[in-house]
Design an enzyme around this catalytic site. Structure first.
Site, PDB file in Angstrom:
ATOM      1  N   GLN A   1      51.261  34.094  31.430  1.00 33.66           N
ATOM      2  CA  GLN A   1      52.256  33.167  32.038  1.00 33.66           C
ATOM      3  C   GLN A   1      52.531  33.374  33.673  1.00 33.66           C
ATOM      4  O   GLN A   1      53.240  32.560  34.173  1.00 33.66           O
ATOM      5  CB  GLN A   1      53.737  33.209  31.059  1.00 33.66           C
ATOM      6  CG  GLN A   1      53.564  32.861  29.923  1.00 33.66           C
ATOM      7  CD  GLN A   1      54.772  33.273  28.901  1.00 33.66           C
ATOM      8  OE1 GLN A   1      55.704  32.615  28.742  1.00 33.66           O
ATOM      9  NE2 GLN A   1      54.799  34.611  28.551  1.00 33.66           N
TER      10      GLN A   1
ATOM     11  N   ASP B   1      50.646  35.231  39.572  1.00 31.16           N
ATOM     12  CA  ASP B   1      50.441  36.128  40.535  1.00 31.16           C
ATOM     13  C   ASP B   1      49.061  36.678  40.971  1.00 31.16           C
ATOM     14  O   ASP B   1      48.952  37.389  41.718  1.00 31.16           O
ATOM     15  CB  ASP B   1      51.596  37.282  40.479  1.00 31.16           C
ATOM     16  CG  ASP B   1      51.279  38.086  39.357  1.00 31.16           C
ATOM     17  OD1 ASP B   1      50.368  38.306  38.555  1.00 31.16           O
ATOM     18  OD2 ASP B   1      52.426  38.745  38.470  1.00 31.16           O
TER      19      ASP B   1
ATOM     20  N   HIS C   1      50.164  29.061  32.989  1.00 29.77           N
ATOM     21  CA  HIS C   1      51.206  28.284  34.122  1.00 29.77           C
ATOM     22  C   HIS C   1      50.591  28.095  35.367  1.00 29.77           C
ATOM     23  O   HIS C   1      51.440  28.060  36.450  1.00 29.77           O
ATOM     24  CB  HIS C   1      52.620  28.981  33.958  1.00 29.77           C
ATOM     25  CG  HIS C   1      53.415  28.927  32.705  1.00 29.77           C
ATOM     26  ND1 HIS C   1      54.262  29.694  32.354  1.00 29.77           N
ATOM     27  CD2 HIS C   1      53.352  27.991  31.732  1.00 29.77           C
ATOM     28  CE1 HIS C   1      54.929  29.335  31.157  1.00 29.77           C
ATOM     29  NE2 HIS C   1      54.251  28.422  30.773  1.00 29.77           N
TER      30      HIS C   1
ATOM     31  N   CYS D   1      46.446  13.758  53.348  1.00 28.74           N
ATOM     32  CA  CYS D   1      47.148  12.316  53.360  1.00 28.74           C
ATOM     33  C   CYS D   1      48.834  12.794  53.751  1.00 28.74           C
ATOM     34  O   CYS D   1      49.351  11.844  53.919  1.00 28.74           O
ATOM     35  CB  CYS D   1      47.386  11.830  52.006  1.00 28.74           C
ATOM     36  SG  CYS D   1      48.599  12.810  50.893  1.00 28.74           S
TER      37      CYS D   1
ATOM     38  N   GLY E   1      55.796  41.959  27.939  1.00 27.89           N
ATOM     39  CA  GLY E   1      56.596  41.810  28.970  1.00 27.89           C
ATOM     40  C   GLY E   1      56.901  40.408  29.118  1.00 27.89           C
ATOM     41  O   GLY E   1      57.193  39.643  30.149  1.00 27.89           O
TER      42      GLY E   1
ATOM     43  N   ALA F   1      55.959  48.822  30.477  1.00 27.20           N
ATOM     44  CA  ALA F   1      54.709  48.345  30.286  1.00 27.20           C
ATOM     45  C   ALA F   1      53.703  49.417  31.034  1.00 27.20           C
ATOM     46  O   ALA F   1      52.506  49.694  30.537  1.00 27.20           O
ATOM     47  CB  ALA F   1      54.300  47.002  30.423  1.00 27.20           C
TER      48      ALA F   1
HETATM   49  P1  OAD Z   1      61.228  36.350  31.298  1.00 27.78           P
HETATM   50  O1  OAD Z   1      62.138  36.922  32.612  1.00 27.78           O
HETATM   51  O2  OAD Z   1      61.920  35.637  30.625  1.00 27.78           O
HETATM   52  O3  OAD Z   1      60.842  38.036  30.309  1.00 27.78           O
HETATM   53  C1  OAD Z   1      60.572  39.026  30.726  1.00 27.78           C
HETATM   54  C2  OAD Z   1      60.606  39.939  29.680  1.00 27.78           C
HETATM   55  O4  OAD Z   1      59.953  41.302  30.076  1.00 27.78           O
HETATM   56  C3  OAD Z   1      61.816  40.546  29.332  1.00 27.78           C
HETATM   57  O5  OAD Z   1      62.092  40.381  28.095  1.00 27.78           O
HETATM   58  C4  OAD Z   1      62.246  41.968  29.915  1.00 27.78           C
HETATM   59  O6  OAD Z   1      62.693  42.681  29.258  1.00 27.78           O
HETATM   60  C5  OAD Z   1      60.901  42.472  29.901  1.00 27.78           C
HETATM   61  N1  OAD Z   1      60.540  43.434  31.121  1.00 27.78           N
HETATM   62  C6  OAD Z   1      61.238  43.516  32.319  1.00 27.78           C
HETATM   63  N2  OAD Z   1      60.479  44.452  32.614  1.00 27.78           N
HETATM   64  C7  OAD Z   1      59.367  45.245  32.086  1.00 27.78           C
HETATM   65  C8  OAD Z   1      58.557  46.274  32.005  1.00 27.78           C
HETATM   66  N3  OAD Z   1      58.522  47.110  33.100  1.00 27.78           N
HETATM   67  N4  OAD Z   1      57.874  46.505  30.984  1.00 27.78           N
HETATM   68  C9  OAD Z   1      57.935  45.576  29.946  1.00 27.78           C
HETATM   69  N5  OAD Z   1      58.650  44.784  29.743  1.00 27.78           N
HETATM   70  C10 OAD Z   1      59.585  44.444  30.641  1.00 27.78           C
HETATM   71  O7  OAD Z   1      59.763  36.053  31.863  1.00 27.78           O
HETATM   72  P2  OAD Z   1      58.593  35.058  31.044  1.00 27.78           P
HETATM   73  O8  OAD Z   1      58.640  35.653  29.771  1.00 27.78           O
HETATM   74  O9  OAD Z   1      57.391  35.591  31.552  1.00 27.78           O
HETATM   75  O10 OAD Z   1      57.900  29.575  33.595  1.00 27.78           O
HETATM   76  O11 OAD Z   1      59.089  33.917  31.383  1.00 27.78           O
HETATM   77  C11 OAD Z   1      58.355  32.720  30.897  1.00 27.78           C
HETATM   78  C12 OAD Z   1      58.274  31.526  31.714  1.00 27.78           C
HETATM   79  O12 OAD Z   1      59.847  31.212  32.263  1.00 27.78           O
HETATM   80  C13 OAD Z   1      57.734  31.953  33.144  1.00 27.78           C
HETATM   81  O13 OAD Z   1      56.324  31.810  32.862  1.00 27.78           O
HETATM   82  C14 OAD Z   1      58.363  30.826  34.001  1.00 27.78           C
HETATM   83  C15 OAD Z   1      59.763  31.007  33.440  1.00 27.78           C
HETATM   84  O14 OAD Z   1      60.391  29.842  33.800  1.00 27.78           O
HETATM   85  C16 OAD Z   1      57.362  28.737  34.507  1.00 27.78           C
HETATM   86  O15 OAD Z   1      57.821  28.767  35.679  1.00 27.78           O
HETATM   87  C17 OAD Z   1      56.931  27.365  33.604  1.00 27.78           C
HETATM   88 ZN    ZN Z   2      47.320  14.498  49.968  1.00 32.53          ZN
END
Ligand code: OAD
Ligand code: ZN
Length: 252
Positions: free
Chosen positions: A104, A107, A122, A154, A191, A236
């Protein structure tokens, strides 16, 4: 109760006996590279309201405001380096034991760590796209002098080629991700809070098809105790290299 060391052994065994393993990653895997996640106490959404910054209609209504946040995120991600968690997944793939990484994240750190089969659910910060004519350019030489940056064809507004709320998932990424989810027998969920859909369906679809769901996260999530077979709780960047080390030992 199994301790972390036993669970690391168990994950290594599950990977070694699996026909097809995939990884499903979220912002937590890049936290140790210095990029904040979204929903932790110090995550991005603690400082920016997603209704005002993450929805495509908010971007269209006020691109200059949203670009101030995007600039901060892009400077962070373009300057960041992969960490041991990204590298561990690249090693597993290299060993022939990981079919794909569905991420997701936008980066690009999986690719920079050496992962080849990365499905960017994403989109990516590495490109900018015109929201009127679709013209694209690389982000890396963006000066950020002019906010929002403009299309060279554009003159309209550029947006990072990432999925905002209210936008569709890139169809090819969605198709490939769900195909992987349906056909794997182990999914490493790393994560992610797994609350954003349709991405959050990936472990659920895998589970329904009989796959083992192995969760690696600092905290328990909505998946823990229901969809996940077990949780390896911690960072992680510390846990994944230990799993890969055990897998290596188990290979000969
Ligand atoms: P979240 O911020 O919702 O979740 C991150 C998870 O990683 C949490 O459960 C943390 O506890 C965990 N975490 C933090 N540090 C860690 C580490 N060092 N090792 C292991 N786990 C760790 O992020 P996402 O689930 O990626 O979407 O969020 C999903 C989507 O919401 C993103 O892709 C983005 C956002 O809105 C869009 O922009 C469409
Ligand atoms: Zn354009």
């Amino acid at each position: 109760m199994e301790g972390l060391s036993q669970l690391i052994d168990r994950a290594a065994k599950d990977i070694l006996s699996s026909r097809k393993t995939i990884a499903f990653t979220g912002a937590g895997i890049s936290v140790e590279s210095g990029i904040p996640d979204f929903r932790s106490a110090d995550g991005l959404w603690s400082r920016y309201d997603p209704d005002e910054y993450a929805h495509i209609s908010a971007f269209r209504a006020n691109p200059e405001k949203v670009w101030r946040m995007l600039k901060e995120m892009m400077e962070l991600t373009l300057g960041a380096e992969p960490n041991p968690a990204h590298r561990a997944l690249a090693e597993l793939e290299e060993m022939g034991l990981l079919s794909s990484v569905i991420t997701q994240n936008v980066d690009g750190l999986h690719q920079r760590a050496g992962s080849k089969n990365v499905i960017e659910f994403h989109g990516t910060n590495d490109y900018l796209v015109c929201i009127r004519c679709g013209w694209r350019r690389e982000s890396k030489d963006l000066s950020f002098d002019e906010i929002p940056p403009r299309c060279e064809k554009c003159g309209f507004i550029l947006k990072p080629d990432v999925v905002f709320f209210g936008e569709p998932i890139p169809p090819e990424a969605q198709r490939r991700a769900f195909e992987e989810a349906r056909t794997c027998d182990v999914v490493l969920v790393i994560g992610t809070s797994a609350v954003v859909f349709p991405a959050g369906e990936i472990p659920i679809v895998a589970k329904r098809r009989g796959a083992k769901v192995v969760e690696i996260n600092k905290e328990s999530t909505v998946l823990t105790g229901s969809i996940s077979d077990y949780l390896l709780q911690g960072k992680a960047g510390e846990i994944l290299p230990r799993i890969v080390e055990k897998v290596r030992e188990g290979m000969h």
